[in-house]
Design an enzyme around this catalytic site. Structure first.
Site, short mmCIF file in Angstrom:
data_model
loop_
_atom_site.label_atom_id
_atom_site.label_comp_id
_atom_site.label_asym_id
_atom_site.label_seq_id
_atom_site.Cartn_x
_atom_site.Cartn_y
_atom_site.Cartn_z
N CYS A 161 -10.23 -4.85 0.46
CA CYS A 161 -11.36 -3.91 0.52
C CYS A 161 -12.26 -4.12 -0.69
O CYS A 161 -11.92 -4.84 -1.63
CB CYS A 161 -10.85 -2.47 0.60
SG CYS A 161 -10.27 -1.80 -0.97
N CYS A 182 -10.72 -3.25 -4.14
CA CYS A 182 -9.76 -4.26 -4.61
C CYS A 182 -10.47 -5.53 -5.06
O CYS A 182 -10.07 -6.17 -6.03
CB CYS A 182 -8.73 -4.56 -3.54
SG CYS A 182 -7.54 -3.23 -3.32
N GLU A 242 -3.06 -4.68 -2.92
CA GLU A 242 -3.61 -5.60 -3.92
C GLU A 242 -3.66 -4.95 -5.30
O GLU A 242 -3.26 -5.53 -6.30
CB GLU A 242 -5.01 -6.07 -3.53
CG GLU A 242 -5.08 -6.78 -2.20
CD GLU A 242 -5.39 -5.84 -1.03
OE1 GLU A 242 -4.80 -4.74 -0.97
OE2 GLU A 242 -6.22 -6.22 -0.18
N CYS A 257 -4.12 0.63 -2.49
CA CYS A 257 -3.93 -0.58 -1.70
C CYS A 257 -2.85 -1.48 -2.31
O CYS A 257 -2.55 -1.40 -3.50
CB CYS A 257 -5.23 -1.39 -1.65
SG CYS A 257 -6.61 -0.52 -0.89
N ASN A 291 0.85 -1.19 0.00
CA ASN A 291 0.00 0.00 0.00
C ASN A 291 0.88 1.24 0.00
O ASN A 291 1.97 1.26 0.57
CB ASN A 291 -1.03 -0.02 1.14
CG ASN A 291 -0.44 -0.20 2.52
OD1 ASN A 291 0.65 -0.73 2.68
ND2 ASN A 291 -1.17 0.24 3.53
N ILE A 292 0.39 2.28 -0.67
CA ILE A 292 1.14 3.52 -0.85
C ILE A 292 0.21 4.67 -0.51
O ILE A 292 -0.73 4.96 -1.25
CB ILE A 292 1.64 3.64 -2.31
CG1 ILE A 292 2.49 2.42 -2.69
CG2 ILE A 292 2.44 4.93 -2.48
CD1 ILE A 292 2.78 2.31 -4.18
N GLU A 293 0.46 5.27 0.65
CA GLU A 293 -0.41 6.37 1.10
C GLU A 293 0.05 7.70 0.51
O GLU A 293 1.14 7.82 -0.05
CB GLU A 293 -0.41 6.42 2.63
CG GLU A 293 -1.05 5.19 3.25
CD GLU A 293 -1.17 5.25 4.76
OE1 GLU A 293 -1.93 4.43 5.30
OE2 GLU A 293 -0.50 6.09 5.40
ZN LIG Z 1 -8.11 -2.31 -1.34
#
Ligand SMILES: [Zn+2]
Length: 138
Positions: free
Chosen positions: A93, A96, A55, A53, A42-44
């Site tokens: 989620c 995804c 995935e 996310c 994941n990359i915020e």
């Molecule tokens: Zn997701």
């Protein structure tokens, strides 16, 4: 590659998670129909909705390299710096799940990992029954 190998790759990918805001690190590793493996984290972003996310990072890497069929994906989430989740293994989620449904059959396997040796095995069809797909557009 075994399920356990794929889980191990997801846990390793989690190390690269960029999560300065939530400190919730996620790694994913998928296998395509031809046996290729792609990982993601994941990359915020300071603009929170721009976050992606793990995935989808892995899926987009695979698709951008020409793959169109995903057979399995492993997901491993944990607080940054921890080796396991505090509670249940996290599931993808909704966004995804929808993205996976574009490239994965309902019987495609999703591995939800707590550790290298402890993971749940489920299918996309179980996590996203009656999904919206290309057939709904015709
Ligand atoms: Zn997701």
């Amino acid at each position: 590659m075994t399920d356990s190998d794929l889980v191990r790759a997801a846990i390793a990918a989690r190390e690269n998670a960029y999560v300065p805001y939530s400190h919730y690190a996620v790694g994913a590793a998928l296998e395509t129909a031809d046996g290729s493996v792609y990982t993601g984290c994941n990359i915020e972003n300071a603009s929170y909705p721009a976050t992606v996310c793990a995935e989808r990072t892995a899926v987009f890497k695979a698709v951008s390299e020409g793959h169109r069929s995903i057979s399995r994906i492993a997901v491993a989430a944990a607080p940054k710096g921890e080796s396991a989740p505090f509670g249940e293994a996290a599931a993808p989620c909704g966004v995804c799940r929808q993205v996976l449904s574009e490239f994965m059959r309902p019987d495609g396997v999703i591995l939800l990992a707590r550790s290298e040796t402890d993971y749940d095995v489920c299918t996309l069809g179980e996590l996203l029954p009656r999904s919206f797909t290309a057939k709904d557009l015709t």
